[in-house]
Design an enzyme around this catalytic site. Structure first.
Site, PDB file in Angstrom:
ATOM      1  N   GLU A   1       0.815  -1.222   0.000  1.00 30.78           N
ATOM      2  CA  GLU A   1       0.000   0.000   0.000  1.00 30.78           C
ATOM      3  C   GLU A   1       0.851   1.276   0.000  1.00 30.78           C
ATOM      4  OE1 GLU A   1      -2.846  -0.329  -1.009  1.00 30.78           O
ATOM      5  OE2 GLU A   1      -4.334  -0.949   0.470  1.00 30.78           O
TER       6      GLU A   1
ATOM      7  N   THR B   1      -6.156   9.292  -1.858  1.00 29.65           N
ATOM      8  CA  THR B   1      -6.107   8.863  -0.455  1.00 29.65           C
ATOM      9  C   THR B   1      -5.554   9.988   0.424  1.00 29.65           C
ATOM     10  OG1 THR B   1      -5.787   6.626  -1.233  1.00 29.65           O
ATOM     11  CG2 THR B   1      -5.346   7.007   1.082  1.00 29.65           C
TER      12      THR B   1
HETATM   13  P1  ADP Z   1      -8.657   2.419  -3.976  1.00 29.68           P
HETATM   14  O1  ADP Z   1      -8.439   1.708  -2.672  1.00 29.68           O
HETATM   15  O2  ADP Z   1      -9.528   3.589  -3.897  1.00 29.68           O
HETATM   16  O3  ADP Z   1      -9.026   1.477  -5.053  1.00 29.68           O
HETATM   17  P2  ADP Z   1      -6.014   2.351  -4.404  1.00 29.68           P
HETATM   18  O4  ADP Z   1      -5.448   2.328  -3.023  1.00 29.68           O
HETATM   19  O5  ADP Z   1      -6.167   1.073  -5.103  1.00 29.68           O
HETATM   20  O6  ADP Z   1      -7.344   3.084  -4.381  1.00 29.68           O
HETATM   21  O7  ADP Z   1      -5.104   3.335  -5.221  1.00 29.68           O
HETATM   22  C1  ADP Z   1      -5.141   3.412  -6.587  1.00 29.68           C
HETATM   23  C2  ADP Z   1      -3.805   3.974  -7.032  1.00 29.68           C
HETATM   24  O8  ADP Z   1      -2.800   3.004  -6.793  1.00 29.68           O
HETATM   25  C3  ADP Z   1      -3.782   4.284  -8.508  1.00 29.68           C
HETATM   26  O9  ADP Z   1      -3.264   5.584  -8.634  1.00 29.68           O
HETATM   27  C4  ADP Z   1      -2.817   3.296  -9.094  1.00 29.68           C
HETATM   28  O10 ADP Z   1      -2.012   3.836 -10.107  1.00 29.68           O
HETATM   29  C5  ADP Z   1      -1.942   2.880  -7.914  1.00 29.68           C
HETATM   30  N1  ADP Z   1      -1.509   1.467  -8.013  1.00 29.68           N
HETATM   31  C6  ADP Z   1      -0.255   1.006  -7.838  1.00 29.68           C
HETATM   32  N2  ADP Z   1      -0.213  -0.328  -8.025  1.00 29.68           N
HETATM   33  C7  ADP Z   1      -1.454  -0.722  -8.323  1.00 29.68           C
HETATM   34  C8  ADP Z   1      -2.006  -1.973  -8.630  1.00 29.68           C
HETATM   35  N3  ADP Z   1      -1.284  -3.091  -8.710  1.00 29.68           N
HETATM   36  N4  ADP Z   1      -3.322  -2.002  -8.853  1.00 29.68           N
HETATM   37  C9  ADP Z   1      -4.063  -0.874  -8.782  1.00 29.68           C
HETATM   38  N5  ADP Z   1      -3.593   0.346  -8.533  1.00 29.68           N
HETATM   39  C10 ADP Z   1      -2.276   0.431  -8.289  1.00 29.68           C
END
Ligand code: ADP
Length: 305
Positions: A126, A181
């Site tokens: 994360e 976030t």
């Molecule tokens: P949420 O919990 O709202 O879905 P995330 O914590 O998944 O949000 O954050 C999304 C962000 O994380 C995006 O900007 C994306 O580019 C980045 N990110 C990095 N690695 C990944 C991955 N493997 N899958 C999805 N998003 C990723």
């Protein structure tokens, strides 16, 4: 030892209202699939989705890099990431990838790690997306069901949700900032009233009891957060309308999913989840915002397929 392994991990909702940074629930709405193969050079990521491909910037890549370091594994690893979970909408997209990576690495190198340790490694992933380690979404994606995370020291408790729990998720079609976030944390109060804390704590405790007693109604009517939700709701167009509509259509509790902008309604099989979804769509339409709605149930955790 196998040369490759594929793991599927579910999306999740974090917080469930008053359980900010503590509660998570795995959802069977969307899944990420990650295949790890001992080939290539160093750690390589392949994906057709718009996610970072540098291992240190990708939540799954970071997990594999950290686990390789920790267990002194020198093997080259090629990771293929098939994203099913839409990223940035508060349904734990980066966490699903991080959880799948930890479980896949554990299986590929036969490490036999316990679930606390898997969650610990997945939480590191994360850092790549949120800039800090947090465990609520990854714990749900690794273990499935309802999870409670106590960070200091790390303890992850998982409880089987009631069989009749149904969730309606409304995902608005809005552009979310890259640093969503961070933005949604920056609006939170630095200090809170003791009486507000007591109210949220009581609701959170009753949610846990609701999961233990398999009582959907008890869970739903305790999804009431008077600290984080009021501070964040202005970031979601139409939030109040979506919430009131869903409650009027029979949902027993409604809140922001994770850091948003998705909104999640808690209900049971005996209500009419499609009607709740329609009501949520009308709420977003009121704010001139389109949304995708999905009816789902709690999911099992990440597993090798
Ligand atoms: P949420 O919990 O709202 O879905 P995330 O914590 O998944 O949000 O954050 C999304 C962000 O994380 C995006 O900007 C994306 O580019 C980045 N990110 C990095 N690695 C990944 C991955 N493997 N899958 C999805 N998003 C990723």
């Amino acid at each position: 030892m196998a040369e490759s392994v594929t793991v599927r991990a579910p999306c999740s909702t974090a917080n469930l209202g008053p359980g900010f940074d503590v509660f998570g629930l795995a959802l069977d709405a969307y899944y990420d699939e990650i295949r790890l193969r001992k080939e290539g050079k160093g750690i390589t990521i392949q994906s057709s989705s718009p996610i970072p491909l540098q291992p240190e910037k990708n939540s799954a890549g970071l997990v594999v890099r950290e686990m390789s370091k920790k267990f002194k594994i020198k093997s080259a690893i090629t990771m293929k990431i098939k994203k099913g979970v839409p990223a940035g909408f508060g349904i734990g997209s980066s966490a699903a990838s991080a959880a799948a990576a930890a479980v896949a690495f554990n299986s590929l190198f036969e490490l036999n790690l316990d679930s606390n340790t898997l969650v610990q490694f997945a939480g590191i992933g994360e850092m790549a997306s949120a800039g800090s380690i947090h465990y609520d979404n990854v714990a749900a994606s690794v273990l499935g069901g309802f999870v409670i995370v106590r960070t200091n020291p790390l303890d992850v408790i998982s409880i089987d949700p009631p069989k009749d729990l149904v969730l309606c998720v409304a995902i608005p079609k809005i552009t979310v900032p890259q640093n969503k976030t961070k933005v949604s944390r920056s609006v939170l109060p630095q200090q809170i009233k003791l009486s507000d804390h007591v109210e949220n704590l009581a609701n959170a405790a009753v949610i846990t009891a609701g999961f233990m007693k398999k009582d959907v109604n008890l869970i739903g009517r305790s999804i009431r957060d008077i600290i984080v939700e009021p501070a964040r709701q202005h970031l979601i167009p139409g939030f109040n309308k979506v919430k009131t509509n869903a409650l009027a259509a029979g949902a027993s509790g409604v809140t922001i999913s994770g850091a948003g902008p998705s909104i999640i309604a808690f209900t049971s099989k005996s209500a009419d989840p499609r009607k709740i979804c329609k009501a949520m769509e009308r709420g977003f339409a009121f704010a001139k915002t389109k949304c995708t709605t999905i009816v789902c149930k709690p999911s099992k955790g990440a597993s090798v397929i």
